[in-house]
Design a protein around this motif. Structure first.
Motif, short mmCIF file in Angstrom:
data_model
loop_
_atom_site.label_atom_id
_atom_site.label_comp_id
_atom_site.label_asym_id
_atom_site.label_seq_id
_atom_site.Cartn_x
_atom_site.Cartn_y
_atom_site.Cartn_z
N SER A 635 14.74 8.43 3.51
CA SER A 635 14.07 7.66 2.46
C SER A 635 14.42 6.17 2.52
CB SER A 635 14.43 8.23 1.09
OG SER A 635 15.83 8.17 0.88
N SER A 636 15.61 5.84 3.09
CA SER A 636 16.04 4.44 3.13
C SER A 636 15.68 3.75 4.45
CB SER A 636 17.56 4.36 2.92
OG SER A 636 18.23 5.09 3.94
N SER A 637 15.00 4.42 5.35
CA SER A 637 14.64 3.83 6.64
C SER A 637 13.74 2.62 6.44
CB SER A 637 13.93 4.86 7.52
OG SER A 637 14.78 5.91 7.89
N LYS A 638 13.94 1.62 7.31
CA LYS A 638 13.11 0.43 7.28
C LYS A 638 11.96 0.58 8.28
CE LYS A 638 16.92 -2.75 6.16
NZ LYS A 638 17.66 -3.96 6.60
N GLU A 684 -6.61 -1.27 6.27
CA GLU A 684 -6.22 -2.47 5.54
C GLU A 684 -4.88 -2.27 4.82
OE1 GLU A 684 -7.37 -5.50 5.42
OE2 GLU A 684 -8.91 -4.98 6.91
N TRP A 685 -4.72 -1.07 4.27
CA TRP A 685 -3.45 -0.75 3.59
C TRP A 685 -2.29 -0.81 4.58
CZ3 TRP A 685 -0.18 3.39 4.63
CH2 TRP A 685 0.85 3.61 3.71
N LEU A 686 -2.47 -0.22 5.76
CA LEU A 686 -1.40 -0.20 6.76
C LEU A 686 -1.15 -1.60 7.31
CD1 LEU A 686 0.56 1.43 8.50
CD2 LEU A 686 -1.32 1.87 10.11
N TRP A 687 -2.20 -2.40 7.47
CA TRP A 687 -2.04 -3.75 8.00
C TRP A 687 -1.13 -4.60 7.12
CZ3 TRP A 687 -2.49 -6.09 12.40
CH2 TRP A 687 -2.50 -7.47 12.46
N THR A 688 -1.26 -4.41 5.81
CA THR A 688 -0.41 -5.14 4.87
C THR A 688 1.07 -4.85 5.14
OG1 THR A 688 -2.12 -5.10 3.19
CG2 THR A 688 0.13 -5.52 2.44
N TYR A 689 1.36 -3.59 5.39
CA TYR A 689 2.76 -3.21 5.65
C TYR A 689 3.22 -3.69 7.04
CZ TYR A 689 3.35 -0.53 1.40
OH TYR A 689 3.48 -0.16 0.07
N LEU A 690 2.33 -3.68 8.02
CA LEU A 690 2.72 -4.16 9.34
C LEU A 690 3.10 -5.63 9.30
CD1 LEU A 690 0.40 -2.54 12.04
CD2 LEU A 690 2.60 -1.77 11.16
N GLU A 691 2.39 -6.41 8.51
CA GLU A 691 2.73 -7.82 8.38
C GLU A 691 4.12 -7.99 7.77
OE1 GLU A 691 -1.33 -10.36 7.90
OE2 GLU A 691 -0.78 -9.14 6.16
N GLN A 692 4.43 -7.14 6.78
CA GLN A 692 5.76 -7.19 6.17
C GLN A 692 6.85 -6.69 7.13
OE1 GLN A 692 5.79 -5.16 2.35
NE2 GLN A 692 3.66 -5.77 1.97
N SER A 699 12.57 -9.26 4.79
CA SER A 699 12.80 -7.93 4.22
C SER A 699 11.72 -6.98 4.72
CB SER A 699 12.80 -7.98 2.69
OG SER A 699 11.56 -8.44 2.21
N LYS A 700 12.14 -5.80 5.08
CA LYS A 700 11.23 -4.82 5.67
C LYS A 700 10.85 -3.75 4.64
CE LYS A 700 11.70 -6.51 9.94
NZ LYS A 700 12.55 -7.65 9.64
N PRO A 701 9.64 -3.18 4.76
CA PRO A 701 9.25 -2.07 3.89
C PRO A 701 10.19 -0.88 4.07
CG PRO A 701 7.34 -2.97 5.05
CD PRO A 701 8.55 -3.58 5.68
N ILE A 702 10.45 -0.18 2.97
CA ILE A 702 11.32 0.99 2.98
C ILE A 702 10.47 2.25 2.97
CG2 ILE A 702 13.21 2.18 1.80
CD1 ILE A 702 13.95 -0.53 3.01
N VAL A 706 6.89 3.08 0.94
CA VAL A 706 5.61 3.20 1.65
C VAL A 706 4.98 4.55 1.36
CG1 VAL A 706 4.50 3.19 3.92
CG2 VAL A 706 6.39 1.62 3.44
N LYS A 707 5.77 5.60 1.43
CA LYS A 707 5.26 6.94 1.19
C LYS A 707 4.72 7.07 -0.23
CE LYS A 707 6.72 11.80 1.13
NZ LYS A 707 7.85 12.73 1.34
N LYS A 708 5.47 6.57 -1.20
CA LYS A 708 5.04 6.65 -2.60
C LYS A 708 3.75 5.88 -2.83
CE LYS A 708 6.67 5.79 -7.32
NZ LYS A 708 7.80 5.29 -8.16
N ASP A 709 3.64 4.70 -2.23
CA ASP A 709 2.43 3.89 -2.38
C ASP A 709 1.23 4.61 -1.78
OD1 ASP A 709 0.81 1.71 -2.96
OD2 ASP A 709 1.27 0.71 -1.06
N PHE A 710 1.42 5.22 -0.62
CA PHE A 710 0.32 5.97 0.01
C PHE A 710 -0.14 7.10 -0.90
CE2 PHE A 710 -1.33 9.49 2.47
CZ PHE A 710 -2.22 8.88 3.35
N GLU A 711 0.83 7.84 -1.46
CA GLU A 711 0.48 9.03 -2.24
C GLU A 711 -0.18 8.70 -3.57
OE1 GLU A 711 4.28 10.98 -2.27
OE2 GLU A 711 3.82 12.16 -0.45
#
Length: 737
Positions: A635-638, A684-692, A699-702, A706-711
């Motif tokens: 859950s804490s993976s970047k 588009e959703w994934l692209w936002t996270y790739l930029e981060q 700071s990198k997405p955790i 990411v999983k919670k946002d997708f769900e």
């Protein structure tokens, strides 16, 4: 203010400086105190391996009764004298064009070291002239070493000198007696270099770093010279040898040579010692706060004819962040020799190339292995260095040395810190090569290994030890053989080479377990997940859990009268197995496995006595590798995106009157390119996270976020995670670490 002179005495590695003096000089820089360092190991070796040096060697060997091999070398002395300077320049990377001459059959004189079975074309390829030449030139130096050992100095060795005099010598008599002998040829060269260093620096204190038993005699010989010729200069010893071997020191004659011996981390003891010397030299000198007259830190000296140990200074040791950056500035970096002793890419890292040495963390984050010196500070006191500070130090050293290769000399580099180090290297856009020592633990996932590779990691070494789950548990290694196989596969598939330290003769180990361990190792090499290894005979050390409580492991130990060195402990094991009988067979087998040879031979082939058949299934390692499950990231993976999207295109798809929008991403790597197709909304959703997740992002997405946002938007996260588009992105550099 007179400087401190740091000395590495003969003999240590030829390809790179032993780092202790550079570490201490860096610390003195932080304090703005003058210091200098000399690698007399290298300087003495270069005196020997020179035209003038060999002329002296052959002259000294005249009229001596020699073996057939040494006689052959003596007869070819003109060839050696003619070629030695050129070969040394080549090994110093100053004349790479000589490689083609060296690989020709008639350039180098050859003696017994060339009696080898190695297929050079297979090992190095038809164009691998430079590495092949380094290998042949190394054999040439080893032939000369054999000659020197037989004809001039029996104690000489390329990376050790009079080692037997220092290795767990409980009494000082033998070493003391050897120091009364006349000074030989190699000692004379060494002392001439020492005299020159003293003349150039005029030190108040000379500090010998003594990492190994093979440096002990030379350190004492150097101290003896200083006492005789420069009685006002104080002489100290520190390093791995006193830290492990001299913790029970009672022999006062040691201080006929040395004034002080310090233990463990050298920064604070040397600071206190240096301040005390300045104060003794000038009573008006003001000692710093926290240091009173006659206070020392973990320091031996002689007082009233007896050994005294003084640890009265209460100042704490320095934190790793405060010891400064290692300073290599006054070492002859261009003169170190790159040699290849074994035709194996991983194995050659220890001897080929000049590596800048750094440490990620003081001590060991695991600190439980029962054979290890976990009771001593260098293991038990764990303190990591912040990744940003580490990379700051790397950049400083690159500027100073002009080289970008780093060997992190940790006991076991912590995976979390390796991750942060890799991210920081990538964020700064540094181009470096680095390697280190690890534990084969499950946190080294395929994704983490891919990240480490992207940052410049080229190799890791780690302790597989006994390759037996029963003994691994007894050792408290915290790993299993199957886990080791899976982790080594992760490294290998990412392009990182793997070396395994192996052990035989561990307490209670049976003959059957030794043979089964060999079978495990054979399977690991055959599977291609291990590239290099080395078998070590188990040694019981006084400061390990076993050494501190041998009876708990079924051992009977001797209790010698210890006046000088004490580390290796003689013992008898209740199994009564003659483990030494297996030494040659184990080493012969792994030498062949490292060269991709002999996997089909029965294990009996490697031994000249009858051994039991292995009880290990032939597909044990293959099954473990196939059973390596792809686990959901923690859950804490970047999320880190190491790849490159060249462009994104939007497509309108129509089918049976229905239309929908897709995105096509054009992915580029250094080796290939391909297209990845997503539904437009998810793209588009994934692209936002790739930029981060870009390397330059602070700071990198955790993973959990990411999983919670997708769900909250769609169903079935795991379906997306394991989909073909995301698997393609993973190949191109999408990692969870």
């Amino acid at each position: 203010m007179n400087p401190v002179l740091f000395i590495t005495p003969p003999f240590s590695q030829m390809n790179t400086p032993y780092p202790a003096t550079a570490y201490l000089k860096g610390f003195f820089n932080e304090k703005k105190w003058p210091s200098a360092q000399r690698d007399l190991s290298l300087e003495t070796l270069l005196r020997l391996f020179s035209k003038v040096g060999l002329q002296s060697v052959f002259k000294e060997a005249e009229n001596k009764s020699l073996s057939d091999n040494a006689t052959r070398i003596g007869q070819l002395q003109s060839n050696y004298i003619r070629t030695i300077d050129a070969v040394i320049r080549f090994l110093q990377n100053q004349d790479p064009t000589l490689a083609r001459a060296i690989v020709s059959p008639d350039f180098l004189p050859q003696a017994s070291r060339f009696d080898m079975d190695t297929d050079l074309e297979w090992s190095f390829g038809s164009m691998g002239y430079v590495d092949q030449a380094k290998y042949l030139a190394t054999l040439y130096l080893e032939d000369l070493t054999d000659f020197v050992t037989e004809a001039v100095d029996p104690a000489f060795g390329l990376s050790r000198y009079a080692e037997q005099l220092g290795r767990s010598a409980h009494q000082f008599d033998e070493l003391h007696q050897a120091l009364q002998a006349p000074i030989g040829l190699i000692d004379r060269w060494y002392l001439e270099q020492l005299a020159q260093a003293i003349s150039e620096t005029n030190p108040i204190l000379v500090c010998f770093t003594v990492p190994f038993p093979g440096n002990v005699f030379s350190a004492f010989r150097g101290a003896q010279y200083i006492k005789k010729n420069h009685p006002t200069i104080k002489v100290a010893m520190g390093g791995g040898f006193p830290n492990t071997e001299l913790r029970s020191l009672q022999e006062p004659r040691v201080f006929d040579y040395f004034d002080f011996i310090t233990l463990d981390d050298g920064e604070r003891p040397l600071e206190v010692l240096y301040q005390q010397l300045l104060f003794q030299q000038n009573q008006q000198y003001e000692l710093p706060v926290g240091i009173l007259p006659d206070q020392y830190k973990r320091t031996y000296y002689r007082e009233a004819g007896k050994v005294a140990y003084n640890n009265s200074c209460s100042l704490p040791d320095y934190k790793m962040a405060d010891v400064g950056t290692p300073d290599y500035s006054d070492l002859p970096l261009q003169k170190y020799l790159s040699v290849i002793e074994v035709a194996n890419p991983m194995h050659s890292l220890w001897t080929d190339g000049r590596w800048n040495k750094l440490t990620m963390a003081h001590g060991c984050y695991w600190g439980k292995c029962t054979f290890c010196d976990v009771s001593l500070d260098y293991i038990k006191l764990y303190e990591p260095v912040a990744a940003k500070l580490l990379v700051d130090r790397m950049e400083t050293i690159i500027t100073q040395t002009g080289t970008t290769g780093f060997h992190f000399v940790d006991e076991a580099a912590p995976p979390a810190l390796m991750r942060e180090l890799a991210l920081e290297i990538i964020r700064r856009g540094l181009v470096v090569s680095w390697w280190t020592n690890i534990r084969f633990e499950k946190r080294f996932t395929a994704d983490l290994c891919q990240l480490l590779k992207a940052s410049g990691c080229i190799a890791v070494s780690g302790g597989l030890e006994v390759a037996s789950d029963r003994l691994l548990a007894l050792i408290q290694k915290g790993v299993t053989v199957a886990q080791v196989a899976q982790v080594t596969q992760h490294f290998t598939q990412s392009g990182i080479m793997v070396h395994a330290y192996l052990m035989y003769g561990y307490p209670t180990q049976t003959i059957q377990e030794t043979i089964d361990s060999l079978e495990m190792v054979r399977q690991l090499f055959e599977a291609g997940v291990l590239q290099s290894g080395f078998w070590h005979r188990f040694a019981l050390t006084a400061h390990s859990p076993i050494g501190l409580d041998p009876q708990a492991y079924g051992l009977q130990t001797e209790s010698p009268d210890i006046q000088f060195a004490h580390n290796d402990v003689a013992f008898t094991d209740q199994t009564n197995v003659d483990h030494e009988a297996f030494s040659d067979g184990l080493k012969k087998s792994i030498f062949n496995y490292m060269h991709g040879i002999g996997f089909d031979y029965p294990l009996q082939y490697w031994f000249d006595f009858t051994i039991p058949k292995t009880q290990m299934p032939k597909q044990l390692i293959q099954n473990a590798l196939q059973d390596s499950a792809i686990l959901e990231p923690s859950s804490s993976s970047k999320l880190v995106w190491l790849g490159l999207v060249g462009k994104r295109e939007t497509l309108i798809k129509n089918k049976k009157g229905n239309s929908w929008t897709q995105q096509v991403w054009h992915i580029f790597t250094t080796q290939q390119e391909w297209e990845v197709v997503f539904d437009a909304d998810q793209a588009e959703w994934l692209w936002t996270y790739l930029e981060q997740a870009a390397p330059t992002s602070a700071s990198k997405p955790i993973y959990a976020q990411v999983k919670k946002d997708f769900e909250t938007r769609w169903d079935n996260w795991l379906l997306l995670l394991n989909s073909k588009p995301l698997q393609k992105l993973a190949e191109a550099g999408l990692v969870w670490v």
